[in-house]
Design an enzyme around this catalytic site. Structure first.
Site, PDB file in Angstrom:
ATOM      1  N   SER A   1      12.376 -20.017   0.271  1.00 31.13           N
ATOM      2  CA  SER A   1      12.557 -18.790   0.375  1.00 31.13           C
ATOM      3  C   SER A   1      13.760 -18.793   1.369  1.00 31.13           C
ATOM      4  O   SER A   1      14.127 -19.522   2.072  1.00 31.13           O
ATOM      5  CB  SER A   1      11.270 -17.910   1.130  1.00 31.13           C
ATOM      6  OG  SER A   1      11.038 -18.654   2.087  1.00 31.13           O
TER       7      SER A   1
ATOM      8  N   GLU B   1      16.043 -16.401   4.645  1.00 33.12           N
ATOM      9  CA  GLU B   1      15.865 -15.404   5.827  1.00 33.12           C
ATOM     10  C   GLU B   1      17.089 -14.908   6.025  1.00 33.12           C
ATOM     11  O   GLU B   1      17.887 -15.793   6.515  1.00 33.12           O
ATOM     12  CB  GLU B   1      14.951 -15.969   6.851  1.00 33.12           C
ATOM     13  CG  GLU B   1      14.952 -14.703   8.125  1.00 33.12           C
ATOM     14  CD  GLU B   1      14.294 -15.228   9.074  1.00 33.12           C
ATOM     15  OE1 GLU B   1      13.156 -15.712   9.153  1.00 33.12           O
ATOM     16  OE2 GLU B   1      14.807 -15.182  10.288  1.00 33.12           O
TER      17      GLU B   1
ATOM     18  N   HIS C   1      11.449 -22.734   3.943  1.00 34.25           N
ATOM     19  CA  HIS C   1      11.722 -21.237   4.312  1.00 34.25           C
ATOM     20  C   HIS C   1      13.220 -21.627   5.106  1.00 34.25           C
ATOM     21  O   HIS C   1      13.355 -22.275   5.916  1.00 34.25           O
ATOM     22  CB  HIS C   1      11.003 -20.727   5.138  1.00 34.25           C
ATOM     23  CG  HIS C   1      11.376 -19.103   5.559  1.00 34.25           C
ATOM     24  ND1 HIS C   1      11.333 -18.321   4.531  1.00 34.25           N
ATOM     25  CD2 HIS C   1      11.845 -18.634   6.660  1.00 34.25           C
ATOM     26  CE1 HIS C   1      11.819 -17.008   4.988  1.00 34.25           C
ATOM     27  NE2 HIS C   1      12.237 -17.460   6.424  1.00 34.25           N
TER      28      HIS C   1
END
Length: 302
Positions: free
Chosen positions: A26, A28, A276
């Site tokens: 993922s 950010e 992440h």
């Protein structure tokens, strides 16, 4: 001894080559603050979206109060990419009533995943006396309004405001008990600190996924500022590796990528299945690291 290290490195490299398809990622991003930054933001979104991440998250802004900005970006990311776009939501400087309205708006518009955080204090700590809600309270409120998927923050090297490592861990446990589905860690560079933290989580009954937050470094001076604010320890060897590269961005990128991939090798071997990435709104290093672990665009066949 040299044969031992050579064999160990070969084993890690082999393991990395075999994890393709067994890990997820993922990304950010933060809201861009200028037209040039906006252009870079969307270029990075477009390129990284080809890797089909589990989700893309957008922060709430350094000074909070930027709900509509984050929300508009979330909608646009979903529209352009079709991917799950996840807003960060903080509760500092926002009343429970305002949060209730924001959360209902998200729920009614189909947003089902939230990154729930207390939020950073202003540099002068002016809001400390006015804090009425914390991350735990936000998780509870989210669950009252809808069955959200909730990601919360975790700190392998302890939250800078925590009274102790144990109290920090207990606070995370309370958020898990209230309904948090996963914890995403603050960035770190001492892999052992993450592994010890993950073990400590198990000892207190925290059984959700502890996702390591990876920050690919290309600007070491910027990293040092981030680390000072977040209580992250920068190992001495990193100072040595980046020494003399302040004006050499391309070499810094190569050094940063090498550090990150060595971390990922060990973490993958230790059973980590999701990474992440704190992209800082740039795609180059994150894209490269994902390529190495087998996260690549789908091949188009004719």
């Amino acid at each position: 001894m040299s044969f031992f290290y050579a064999s160990q490195r070969e084993a890690l490299n082999q393991y990395l080559a075999e994890i393709k398809g067994n890990v997820t990622v993922s990304f950010e991003f933060f809201p861009p603050r200028s037209s040039d930054m906006e252009q870079m933001f969307w270029q990075s979104i477009q390129r990284l979206s080809q890797l089909k991440p589990s989700f893309i998250s957008v922060t709430y802004g350094a000074n909070s109060g930027e709900h509509q900005n984050t929300y508009s970006l979330i909608k646009e990311i979903n529209k352009r990419t079709g991917l799950v776009a996840v807003p960060h939501l903080t509760c500092i400087n926002t009343s429970p009533w305002e949060l209730h309205e924001i959360i209902q708006e998200y729920w009614h518009n189909g947003i089902r995943h939230i990154v729930a955080l207390r939020g950073d204090l202003p540099p002068d700590n002016s809001s400390r006396q006015n804090i009425t809600m914390y991350g735990l309270d936000l998780v509870v409120l989210l669950k009252k309004i809808g069955d959200f998927e909730i990601s919360v923050a975790a700190y392998p090297e302890v939250h800078p405001e925590a009274l102790s490592a144990q109290s920090d861990l207990i606070n995370l446990k309370k958020k898990v008990d209230a309904g948090a589905n996963r914890a995403i860690t603050q960035f770190f560079f001492d892999v052992e600190s993450y592994l010890r933290f993950r073990d400590r989580c198990l000892t207190v009954g925290i059984d959700i996924e502890i996702v390591p937050g990876i920050m690919p470094v290309f600007n070491f001076r910027q990293l040092q500022r981030f680390a000072t604010m977040t209580n992250v320890k920068i190992p001495l060897w990193m100072n040595t590796m980046f020494d003399g590269l302040d004006l050499d961005i391309e070499s810094s990128k190569l050094v940063g990528a090498s550090i990150a991939i060595e971390m990922i090798k060990i973490l993958s071997r230790e059973g980590v299945k999701h990474f992440h990435f704190y992209t800082l709104n740039r795609d180059e290093l994150t894209y490269t690291l994902c390529h190495i672990i087998g996260i690549r665009p789908e091949k188009i066949t004719i």
